[in-house]
Design a protein around this motif. Sequence first.
Motif, PDB file in Angstrom:
ATOM      1  N   ARG A   1       0.838  -1.220   0.000  1.00  0.00           N
ATOM      2  CA  ARG A   1       0.000   0.000   0.000  1.00  0.00           C
ATOM      3  C   ARG A   1       0.861   1.253   0.000  1.00  0.00           C
ATOM      4  O   ARG A   1       0.575   2.214  -0.730  1.00  0.00           O
ATOM      5  N   LYS A   2       1.914   1.239   0.787  1.00  0.00           N
ATOM      6  CA  LYS A   2       2.746   2.435   0.896  1.00  0.00           C
ATOM      7  C   LYS A   2       3.619   2.626  -0.348  1.00  0.00           C
ATOM      8  O   LYS A   2       3.850   3.767  -0.778  1.00  0.00           O
ATOM      9  N   ILE A   3       4.101   1.549  -0.925  1.00  0.00           N
ATOM     10  CA  ILE A   3       4.839   1.675  -2.192  1.00  0.00           C
ATOM     11  C   ILE A   3       3.935   2.298  -3.251  1.00  0.00           C
ATOM     12  O   ILE A   3       4.325   3.244  -3.957  1.00  0.00           O
ATOM     13  N   ASP A   4       2.724   1.772  -3.382  1.00  0.00           N
ATOM     14  CA  ASP A   4       1.765   2.315  -4.362  1.00  0.00           C
ATOM     15  C   ASP A   4       1.556   3.805  -4.153  1.00  0.00           C
ATOM     16  O   ASP A   4       1.600   4.600  -5.096  1.00  0.00           O
ATOM     17  N   TYR A   5       1.319   4.170  -2.901  1.00  0.00           N
ATOM     18  CA  TYR A   5       0.989   5.567  -2.601  1.00  0.00           C
ATOM     19  C   TYR A   5       2.168   6.489  -2.916  1.00  0.00           C
ATOM     20  O   TYR A   5       2.012   7.500  -3.610  1.00  0.00           O
ATOM     21  N   TYR A   6       3.363   6.144  -2.423  1.00  0.00           N
ATOM     22  CA  TYR A   6       4.487   7.080  -2.553  1.00  0.00           C
ATOM     23  C   TYR A   6       5.077   7.105  -3.960  1.00  0.00           C
ATOM     24  O   TYR A   6       5.647   8.120  -4.357  1.00  0.00           O
ATOM     25  N   LEU A   7       4.930   6.039  -4.715  1.00  0.00           N
ATOM     26  CA  LEU A   7       5.354   6.118  -6.120  1.00  0.00           C
ATOM     27  C   LEU A   7       4.472   7.083  -6.901  1.00  0.00           C
ATOM     28  O   LEU A   7       4.917   7.694  -7.874  1.00  0.00           O
ATOM     29  N   LYS A   8       3.218   7.231  -6.473  1.00  0.00           N
ATOM     30  CA  LYS A   8       2.290   8.140  -7.162  1.00  0.00           C
ATOM     31  C   LYS A   8       2.325   9.561  -6.612  1.00  0.00           C
ATOM     32  O   LYS A   8       1.768  10.472  -7.222  1.00  0.00           O
ATOM     33  N   HIS A   9       2.949   9.770  -5.448  1.00  0.00           N
ATOM     34  CA  HIS A   9       2.940  11.091  -4.798  1.00  0.00           C
ATOM     35  C   HIS A   9       4.386  11.561  -4.617  1.00  0.00           C
ATOM     36  O   HIS A   9       4.977  11.443  -3.538  1.00  0.00           O
ATOM     37  N   GLU A  10       4.911  12.085  -5.703  1.00  0.00           N
ATOM     38  CA  GLU A  10       6.322  12.468  -5.743  1.00  0.00           C
ATOM     39  C   GLU A  10       6.660  13.558  -4.731  1.00  0.00           C
ATOM     40  O   GLU A  10       7.712  13.518  -4.082  1.00  0.00           O
ATOM     41  N   HIS A  11       5.771  14.533  -4.582  1.00  0.00           N
ATOM     42  CA  HIS A  11       6.039  15.646  -3.676  1.00  0.00           C
ATOM     43  C   HIS A  11       6.178  15.147  -2.236  1.00  0.00           C
ATOM     44  O   HIS A  11       7.107  15.548  -1.517  1.00  0.00           O
ATOM     45  N   GLU A  12       5.282  14.268  -1.822  1.00  0.00           N
ATOM     46  CA  GLU A  12       5.359  13.732  -0.459  1.00  0.00           C
ATOM     47  C   GLU A  12       6.600  12.869  -0.287  1.00  0.00           C
ATOM     48  O   GLU A  12       7.258  12.911   0.756  1.00  0.00           O
ATOM     49  N   ARG A  13       6.912  12.091  -1.291  1.00  0.00           N
ATOM     50  CA  ARG A  13       8.107  11.247  -1.245  1.00  0.00           C
ATOM     51  C   ARG A  13       9.359  12.113  -1.072  1.00  0.00           C
ATOM     52  O   ARG A  13      10.253  11.799  -0.276  1.00  0.00           O
ATOM     53  N   ARG A  14       9.395  13.221  -1.793  1.00  0.00           N
ATOM     54  CA  ARG A  14      10.550  14.104  -1.705  1.00  0.00           C
ATOM     55  C   ARG A  14      10.662  14.742  -0.318  1.00  0.00           C
ATOM     56  O   ARG A  14      11.767  14.897   0.223  1.00  0.00           O
ATOM     57  N   LYS A  15       9.528  15.088   0.293  1.00  0.00           N
ATOM     58  CA  LYS A  15       9.560  15.684   1.631  1.00  0.00           C
ATOM     59  C   LYS A  15      10.155  14.706   2.649  1.00  0.00           C
ATOM     60  O   LYS A  15      10.947  15.092   3.499  1.00  0.00           O
TER      61      LYS A  15
END
Length: 362
Positions: free
Chosen positions: A318-332
């Motif tokens: 679930r978290k891989i799916d989410y953060y691969l799609k949400h680049e801005h949050e991943r970068r933060k």
Amino acid sequence: MKAKKRRTRPRDYRDGYQEGYRLGLCEAVKRLNSPEVEACRPFKLMYVPQGFEAIDTGITEALRLLVSELILASPDTMLEVAAREKPGAVLVMNGLHVFPENHLDQIDEIRKLGIATAIWFADDPYFTEDTSVICLHYDHVFTHELGCVEFYRSLGAGSVHYLPLCVNPQMFYPRRTGPQHQFDIVFIGNAFRNRTALFDELAPYLKGKKVLIAGGFWERLSQFEELSPFIKSGFIPPEETANYYSGAKLVINIHRPWEGGLDNRNTFQLPSRSINPRTYEISACGTMQLTDIREDLGSYYRPGYDLETFASAEELKRKIDYYLKHEHERRKFALRGLQTTLRRHTFTARLPELLNVLTSQM
């Protein structure tokens, strides 16, 4: 009149732009969070490396800044060098694997010369069969494992200290990488049984994704055939590891199991409570990490802020799916993890704690 064909930017252009933007932000974080280095102490120290390049290089470079004179000696020649150089103290890294049979005899002789001896265990609690003996031969024992402090004291070691591991930011840092190091999901490490169990469960989910699984013994996987396109077998040197971490969108961190058996000599069955060096190294590369949970993780990083955690394969997916799609949050997450690492978890920040102990009786 024919309509003009609209020109679209290729995906690699966008990816290159985003990567440049990320590296620019990482550089700003590095400039604003350069760790302060303590004043150099008038102290002559001899260091005996274990052969862990990432750790030994970090310790050596930091000690050159922190003490007035640093002597290096091999495990085979430490008595000879100590007798000749007469340092104020000898610091041994780990004392396992590459150390000769007369290791402890050498340490006993060094102590007879009036030279203080210290060891920093970096493989706890996986070799308690050996470290339970080694610890009694040293004046000072440092361990990166919270659960081993009382254990060594209970055996009779007099000066035992909890000293977590950390990172060398000259080796692990955000850098521009080529396509050969760029993956969506990366894991680097040997195939201990908890890791193979997780990746066997993840196998159907990972199909079609850009994944790297690197390290030794991955033929242990039940789903080896399915996962083999992702696997790079064998030891990955630290510099190459840092390239893969820097080029990844997400890096998974799975701690090794602590139970005795095939891969461990933990005959005292001490549970592992502390985080591994990989935790620091991933964050130092300015990449978001997804880690399983160790008890003292929250003492060093803030889950949900510096990094993300998972307790099952389903939660990880679930978290891989989410953060691969949400680049801005991943970068933060990546930038906050980098900031925390540079502020608190470098060798120049950590080693003064050790030196305070070694120089306290001067």
